[in-house]
Design a protein around this motif. Structure first.
Motif, PDB file in Angstrom:
ATOM      1  N   GLU A 114       0.900  -1.177  -0.035  1.00 50.84           N
ATOM      2  CA  GLU A 114       0.136   0.079  -0.058  1.00 50.84           C
ATOM      3  C   GLU A 114       0.903   1.099  -0.128  1.00 50.84           C
ATOM      4  N   VAL A 115       1.983   0.977   0.627  1.00 50.89           N
ATOM      5  CA  VAL A 115       2.939   2.266   0.553  1.00 50.89           C
ATOM      6  C   VAL A 115       3.248   2.628  -0.898  1.00 50.89           C
ATOM      7  N   GLU A 116       3.669   1.535  -1.606  1.00 53.65           N
ATOM      8  CA  GLU A 116       4.111   1.685  -3.146  1.00 53.65           C
ATOM      9  C   GLU A 116       2.936   2.491  -3.846  1.00 53.65           C
ATOM     10  N   HIS A 117       1.434   2.016  -3.423  1.00 48.88           N
ATOM     11  CA  HIS A 117       0.368   2.471  -4.392  1.00 48.88           C
ATOM     12  C   HIS A 117       0.352   4.019  -3.982  1.00 48.88           C
ATOM     13  N   VAL A 118       0.541   4.307  -2.673  1.00 48.22           N
ATOM     14  CA  VAL A 118       0.490   5.886  -2.031  1.00 48.22           C
ATOM     15  C   VAL A 118       1.343   6.539  -2.828  1.00 48.22           C
ATOM     16  N   LEU A 119       2.692   6.135  -2.844  1.00 46.38           N
ATOM     17  CA  LEU A 119       3.713   6.847  -3.387  1.00 46.38           C
ATOM     18  C   LEU A 119       3.450   7.162  -4.971  1.00 46.38           C
ATOM     19  N   ALA A 120       2.843   6.021  -5.579  1.00 51.71           N
ATOM     20  CA  ALA A 120       2.561   6.528  -7.058  1.00 51.71           C
ATOM     21  C   ALA A 120       1.202   7.336  -7.430  1.00 51.71           C
ATOM     22  N   THR A 121       0.249   7.252  -6.214  1.00 49.05           N
ATOM     23  CA  THR A 121      -0.873   7.904  -6.789  1.00 49.05           C
ATOM     24  C   THR A 121      -1.381   8.848  -5.589  1.00 49.05           C
ATOM     25  N   GLN A 122      -0.762   8.793  -4.390  1.00 53.32           N
ATOM     26  CA  GLN A 122      -1.394   9.421  -3.222  1.00 53.32           C
ATOM     27  C   GLN A 122      -2.629   9.074  -2.922  1.00 53.32           C
ATOM     28  N   THR A 123      -3.151   8.030  -3.484  1.00 53.43           N
ATOM     29  CA  THR A 123      -4.461   7.410  -3.037  1.00 53.43           C
ATOM     30  C   THR A 123      -4.129   6.105  -2.442  1.00 53.43           C
ATOM     31  N   LEU A 124      -5.342   5.443  -1.784  1.00 55.66           N
ATOM     32  CA  LEU A 124      -5.198   4.130  -1.283  1.00 55.66           C
ATOM     33  C   LEU A 124      -6.716   3.630  -1.527  1.00 55.66           C
ATOM     34  N   VAL A 125      -6.675   2.302  -1.836  1.00 56.34           N
ATOM     35  CA  VAL A 125      -7.858   1.436  -1.913  1.00 56.34           C
ATOM     36  C   VAL A 125      -8.124   1.000  -0.340  1.00 56.34           C
ATOM     37  N   TYR A 126      -9.353   1.646   0.053  1.00 57.54           N
ATOM     38  CA  TYR A 126      -9.394   1.531   1.586  1.00 57.54           C
ATOM     39  C   TYR A 126     -10.929   0.695   1.829  1.00 57.54           C
ATOM     40  N   ARG A 127     -10.812   0.117   2.510  1.00 53.80           N
ATOM     41  CA  ARG A 127     -11.886  -1.063   3.102  1.00 53.80           C
ATOM     42  C   ARG A 127     -12.598  -0.023   4.370  1.00 53.80           C
ATOM     43  N   LEU A 128     -13.880   0.112   4.362  1.00 56.45           N
ATOM     44  CA  LEU A 128     -14.505   0.943   5.317  1.00 56.45           C
ATOM     45  C   LEU A 128     -14.687   0.241   6.455  1.00 56.45           C
ATOM     46  N   ALA A 129     -14.636   0.919   7.936  1.00 59.54           N
ATOM     47  CA  ALA A 129     -14.546   0.456   9.027  1.00 59.54           C
ATOM     48  C   ALA A 129     -15.951   0.497   9.519  1.00 59.54           C
ATOM     49  N   GLN A 130     -16.305   0.026  10.670  1.00 56.50           N
ATOM     50  CA  GLN A 130     -17.423   0.534  11.395  1.00 56.50           C
ATOM     51  C   GLN A 130     -17.081   1.444  12.397  1.00 56.50           C
ATOM     52  N   ASP A 131     -18.383   1.926  13.217  1.00 57.04           N
ATOM     53  CA  ASP A 131     -18.082   2.951  13.966  1.00 57.04           C
ATOM     54  C   ASP A 131     -18.461   2.618  15.353  1.00 57.04           C
ATOM     55  N   MET A 132     -17.340   2.980  16.265  1.00 58.01           N
ATOM     56  CA  MET A 132     -17.680   2.734  17.784  1.00 58.01           C
ATOM     57  C   MET A 132     -17.227   4.088  18.436  1.00 58.01           C
ATOM     58  N   ARG A 133     -18.412   4.258  19.521  1.00 55.36           N
ATOM     59  CA  ARG A 133     -18.117   5.411  20.366  1.00 55.36           C
ATOM     60  C   ARG A 133     -17.610   5.268  21.702  1.00 55.36           C
ATOM     61  N   ILE A 134     -16.580   5.626  22.227  1.00 61.25           N
ATOM     62  CA  ILE A 134     -16.307   5.428  23.721  1.00 61.25           C
ATOM     63  C   ILE A 134     -16.405   6.696  24.397  1.00 61.25           C
ATOM     64  N   ARG A 135     -17.474   6.651  25.435  1.00 57.76           N
ATOM     65  CA  ARG A 135     -17.562   7.925  26.309  1.00 57.76           C
ATOM     66  C   ARG A 135     -17.068   7.538  27.371  1.00 57.76           C
ATOM     67  N   VAL A 136     -16.252   8.729  27.871  1.00 58.02           N
ATOM     68  CA  VAL A 136     -15.536   8.660  29.478  1.00 58.02           C
ATOM     69  C   VAL A 136     -15.991   9.878  29.938  1.00 58.02           C
ATOM     70  N   ASP A 137     -16.875  10.155  30.958  1.00 56.90           N
ATOM     71  CA  ASP A 137     -17.082  11.147  31.762  1.00 56.90           C
ATOM     72  C   ASP A 137     -16.343  11.068  33.111  1.00 56.90           C
TER      73      ASP A 137
ATOM     74  N   ALA B  89     -25.625  14.992  15.922  1.00 53.60           N
ATOM     75  CA  ALA B  89     -26.333  14.516  17.094  1.00 53.60           C
ATOM     76  C   ALA B  89     -27.136  13.067  16.809  1.00 53.60           C
ATOM     77  N   ALA B  90     -27.432  12.973  15.861  1.00 57.67           N
ATOM     78  CA  ALA B  90     -28.334  11.675  15.343  1.00 57.67           C
ATOM     79  C   ALA B  90     -27.498  10.625  14.561  1.00 57.67           C
ATOM     80  N   ALA B  91     -26.069  10.846  14.560  1.00 53.93           N
ATOM     81  CA  ALA B  91     -25.469   9.860  13.927  1.00 53.93           C
ATOM     82  C   ALA B  91     -25.375   8.641  14.535  1.00 53.93           C
ATOM     83  N   HIS B  92     -25.415   7.528  13.746  1.00 54.43           N
ATOM     84  CA  HIS B  92     -25.476   6.229  14.370  1.00 54.43           C
ATOM     85  C   HIS B  92     -24.024   5.527  14.450  1.00 54.43           C
ATOM     86  N   PHE B  93     -23.859   5.109  15.832  1.00 54.65           N
ATOM     87  CA  PHE B  93     -22.595   4.160  16.085  1.00 54.65           C
ATOM     88  C   PHE B  93     -22.959   2.647  16.176  1.00 54.65           C
ATOM     89  N   ASP B  94     -22.402   2.008  15.548  1.00 54.12           N
ATOM     90  CA  ASP B  94     -22.500   0.317  15.825  1.00 54.12           C
ATOM     91  C   ASP B  94     -22.312  -0.220  17.087  1.00 54.12           C
TER      92      ASP B  94
END
Length: 470
Positions: A151-174, A272-277
């Motif tokens: 992937e480093v090679e791909h970024v050097l050549a194109t400044q882009t990356l083939v990227y697989r999306l992740a899921q969303d997690m929220r950790i709240r610490v009060d 405010a209404a965003a969904h976290f997995d």
């Protein structure tokens, strides 16, 4: 259908060049950081295909992992393979016009310390590097993550990356962190609660009053170690403190650029209404000084707790039994009073000026205990110079600490700072795997304050009992 988005989704959307399928996009990368050990094959592949670097100015290289940290004016890499890695990086950077913090650059250091302190990291950016702790930059509202050599090679050549999306997690610490505890204790507690794979496949967004109260350097520590829970990224929405940090270090953001930047950064928060997995909620008041007992960052306990009994039969029991055998720490044992022979303070997790100030506050007029070798390795040349100007270096040297040159050093055994088998080390680093600091060496992860307490007492000590907590 709701159009509310998480901060993570906003960052991905704003950098998507094209959608490849439902789970994959071509992602533009604002900044690509390189080091000497993950880039050689990438450059070789580039040259074999007779390709150049697409955007040299959006790539920066640092020599950090293999460099010796001995206290000498002119550093020489004597290990032939390591020297070749460094010389290859320099030659490749010169060939393609890529900025390089080389071996004897006064500002050389660990990439994850150097980049933000020089204003390279700004809110809303996508930053990648061939190193897993690139998650550090989430502290400033930038999406950072590690990539592989191909992937480093791909970024050097194109400044882009083939990227697989992740899921969303929220950790709240009060709440409020108790006296004597730090972001390192907090993140070790979080990892111990959700597990080393608890955030696997997720980008984690940290929020809550306890997170807002953290300094920027403490947020770096938190986001840096999110990967030890398996996270693919870590984010904290940029607030006034983060923006002030960036503006102080980015003199190019002036006049019209200043107002434009502030306007863009104002939207860098989850709706405010965003969904976290997945969502987790923790209370900061539950945090105590935490120390690892085993060979994974999630094998950690509060300093006043005891090592838990093993789980039922299965893979988890096998791994915990193996960890116990390796570290010599049995179920029911306490870590307080466990003798250490070595103390290491540094790394991209805890090698910043705030960390060194905490160490100095604990050490005071004390001395390193007999039989203990204690090392302090600043995270960068700039940190080293500041610590020397503030008198921290002199105080620590007078106490018996070794004051070293910047680099990754004993975080990992890729240089000549390696522990011998059987040596037990109190370490401010991020990983305590078998052999991480040397074959057969034993690593206990902890905060800089706790490591300082171990250095002056000769054993793992609750820093709160010394009456000099940061």
């Amino acid at each position: 259908m709701s159009t509310a988005q998480t901060l993570y989704r906003k960052l991905v959307q704003s950098h998507t060049v094209s959608v490849l399928d439902a789970q994959t996009v071509l992602l533009f990368c604002d900044l690509h950081l390189m080091n000497e050990y993950t880039s050689p094959q990438a450059f070789a592949g580039l040259h074999d295909k007779q390709r150049g670097v697409a955007m040299p100015g959006q790539n920066v290289a640092v020599v950090s992992h293999i460099i010796p940290t001995h206290a000498v004016e002119l550093r020489v890499i004597n290990d032939p393979p390591s020297a070749l890695q460094a010389s290859n990086l320099k030659r490749n950077c010169e060939r393609h016009g890529i900025p390089l913090f080389d071996t004897n650059d006064r500002l050389q250091g660990i990439e994850h310390v150097v980049a933000p302190e020089h204003g390279m990291v700004r809110p809303g950016m996508v930053i990648i590097c061939g190193d897993s702790h690139t998650t550090t930059y989430g502290a400033l509202g930038a999406l950072g993550f590690g990539i592989g050599t191909s992937e480093v090679e791909h970024v050097l050549a194109t400044q882009t990356l083939v990227y697989r999306l992740a899921q969303d997690m929220r950790i709240r610490v009060d709440g409020v962190l108790p006296p004597g505890t730090t972001a390192k204790d907090l993140v070790l507690m979080l990892i111990s609660r959700i597990g080393a794979q608890g955030a696997r496949g997720f980008v984690v967004e940290f929020c809550g009053s306890a997170i807002s109260a953290l300094s920027i350097e403490a947020r770096f520590t938190l986001c840096n170690m999110a990967v030890e829970a398996g996270a693919r990224g870590a984010l904290i929405a940029p607030d006034a403190q983060a923006i002030a940090y960036v503006l102080q270090r980015a003199p190019d953001i002036r006049a019209a650029w200043h107002s434009a930047a502030l306007a863009a950064w104002a939207g860098l928060q989850s709706d405010a209404a965003a969904h976290f997995d997945v969502e987790h909620v923790f209370d900061a008041s539950e945090v105590a000084p935490f120390v690892t007992w085993g060979t994974s960052p999630d094998q950690a306990i509060a300093i006043d707790a005891t090592v838990p009994n093993w789980a039922a039969d299965g893979p988890e029991r096998e791994s915990t039994e193996r960890a116990s055998q390796y570290t010599g720490v049995a179920p029911g044992a306490t870590l307080q009073g466990l003798a250490v022979q070595h103390v290491f303070i540094g790394s991209c997790t805890n090698g910043r000026i705030e960390d060194l100030r905490a160490v100095a506050a604990v050490v005071g007029s004390r001395k390193v205990a007999a039989g203990v070798r204690a090392m302090v390795v600043p995270g960068s040349g700039a940190v080293k110079q500041q610590a020397e100007a503030e008198g921290i270096a002199a105080l620590l040297q007078a106490a018996g600490f070794e004051w070293r040159q910047p680099g990754c050093s004993m975080c990992l055994a890729m240089n000549d700072d390696v522990l011998a088998a059987g040596v037990r080390c109190a370490s401010t680093t991020n990983r305590n795997f078998e052999g991480r600091q040397g074959r057969g060496a034993i690593t206990h992860l902890m905060s800089p304050a706790m490591a300082a307490a171990a250095a002056v007492t000769g054993h793992i000590t609750d820093v709160r009992t010394l009456g000099a907590t940061p």
